[in-house]
Write a protein that holds these residues in place. Structure first.
Motif, PDB file in Angstrom:
ATOM      1  N   TYR A   1      -3.517  10.846  -1.278  1.00 31.15           N
ATOM      2  CA  TYR A   1      -4.267   9.683  -1.742  1.00 31.15           C
ATOM      3  C   TYR A   1      -3.638   8.398  -1.222  1.00 31.15           C
ATOM      4  O   TYR A   1      -2.411   8.235  -1.258  1.00 31.15           O
ATOM      5  CB  TYR A   1      -4.295   9.628  -3.262  1.00 31.15           C
ATOM      6  N   CYS A   2      -4.483   7.486  -0.818  1.00 31.29           N
ATOM      7  CA  CYS A   2      -4.066   6.153  -0.430  1.00 31.29           C
ATOM      8  C   CYS A   2      -4.228   5.233  -1.651  1.00 31.29           C
ATOM      9  O   CYS A   2      -5.165   5.405  -2.439  1.00 31.29           O
ATOM     10  CB  CYS A   2      -4.962   5.678   0.711  1.00 31.29           C
ATOM     11  N   ALA A   3      -3.325   4.268  -1.781  1.00 34.14           N
ATOM     12  CA  ALA A   3      -3.387   3.345  -2.908  1.00 34.14           C
ATOM     13  C   ALA A   3      -3.018   1.939  -2.442  1.00 34.14           C
ATOM     14  O   ALA A   3      -2.252   1.783  -1.482  1.00 34.14           O
ATOM     15  CB  ALA A   3      -2.444   3.789  -4.010  1.00 34.14           C
ATOM     16  N   ALA A   4      -3.561   0.943  -3.131  1.00 32.52           N
ATOM     17  CA  ALA A   4      -3.298  -0.445  -2.766  1.00 32.52           C
ATOM     18  C   ALA A   4      -3.118  -1.309  -4.007  1.00 32.52           C
ATOM     19  O   ALA A   4      -3.770  -1.081  -5.034  1.00 32.52           O
ATOM     20  CB  ALA A   4      -4.445  -0.996  -1.914  1.00 32.52           C
ATOM     21  N   GLY A   5      -2.229  -2.271  -3.891  1.00 35.73           N
ATOM     22  CA  GLY A   5      -2.074  -3.229  -4.977  1.00 35.73           C
ATOM     23  C   GLY A   5      -3.207  -4.237  -4.953  1.00 35.73           C
ATOM     24  O   GLY A   5      -3.841  -4.453  -3.924  1.00 35.73           O
ATOM     25  N   SER A   6      -3.465  -4.853  -6.093  1.00 29.71           N
ATOM     26  CA  SER A   6      -4.605  -5.767  -6.182  1.00 29.71           C
ATOM     27  C   SER A   6      -4.224  -7.218  -5.980  1.00 29.71           C
ATOM     28  O   SER A   6      -5.086  -8.048  -5.664  1.00 29.71           O
ATOM     29  CB  SER A   6      -5.307  -5.618  -7.531  1.00 29.71           C
TER      30      SER A   6
ATOM     31  N   MET B   1       0.847  -1.183   0.000  1.00 31.42           N
ATOM     32  CA  MET B   1       0.000   0.000   0.000  1.00 31.42           C
ATOM     33  C   MET B   1       0.885   1.236   0.000  1.00 31.42           C
ATOM     34  O   MET B   1       2.045   1.187   0.421  1.00 31.42           O
ATOM     35  CB  MET B   1      -0.934  -0.001   1.211  1.00 31.42           C
ATOM     36  N   GLY B   2       0.334   2.329  -0.481  1.00 28.60           N
ATOM     37  CA  GLY B   2       1.144   3.530  -0.573  1.00 28.60           C
ATOM     38  C   GLY B   2       0.345   4.797  -0.392  1.00 28.60           C
ATOM     39  O   GLY B   2      -0.894   4.774  -0.377  1.00 28.60           O
ATOM     40  N   TRP B   3       1.085   5.871  -0.226  1.00 30.17           N
ATOM     41  CA  TRP B   3       0.505   7.211  -0.163  1.00 30.17           C
ATOM     42  C   TRP B   3       1.133   8.067  -1.264  1.00 30.17           C
ATOM     43  O   TRP B   3       2.351   8.040  -1.461  1.00 30.17           O
ATOM     44  CB  TRP B   3       0.774   7.869   1.196  1.00 30.17           C
TER      45      TRP B   3
END
Length: 126
Positions: free
Chosen positions: A95-100, A34-36
């Motif tokens: 923004y928060c982001a996540a791998g699938s 996960m990332g920002w």
């Protein structure tokens, strides 16, 4: 429906702190990186920080290294960004982001992330 919901943004004076949270729902991300990322007005979205699925590996942009700390609680399906010693140049939508995929790699590249939150505004006054 998969959702990432950021919270914790706001207005703070330079030198202050904020803690952003990103709560995921609809599926577990306990095995995903996960990332920002952040985007300031008139600028492109840029990488801020990332964490691998286990929480043992972290990446930071040079501009935030030593001031920001990323962490995660897989039991709560949540990732955090502790931001200290904030500067006016940190002003942006975060923004928060996540791998699938399971065991998706930790990455500074936004294209490696498949799910994104709606963003939370952080404003740092001088």
């Amino acid at each position: 429906q998969v959702q990432l919901v950021e919270s914790g943004g706001g207005l703070v004076q330079a030198g202050g702190s904020l803690r952003l949270s990103c709560a995921a729902s609809g599926r577990t991300f306990s095995r995903s990186a996960m990332g920002w990322f952040r985007q300031a007005p008139g600028k492109e979205r840029e990488f801020v920080s990332a964490i691998d699925w286990s929480g043992t590996r972290t990446y930071y942009a040079d501009s935030v290294k030593g001031r920001f700390t990323i962490s995660r609680d897989n039991a709560k399906n949540t990732v955090y960004l502790q931001m200290n010693n904030l500067k006016p140049e940190d002003t942006a939508v975060y923004y928060c982001a996540a791998g699938s995929t399971y065991y998706s790699p930790i990455s500074r590249n936004s294209h490696e992330y498949d799910y994104w939150g709606q963003g939370t505004q952080v404003t740092v006054s001088s």
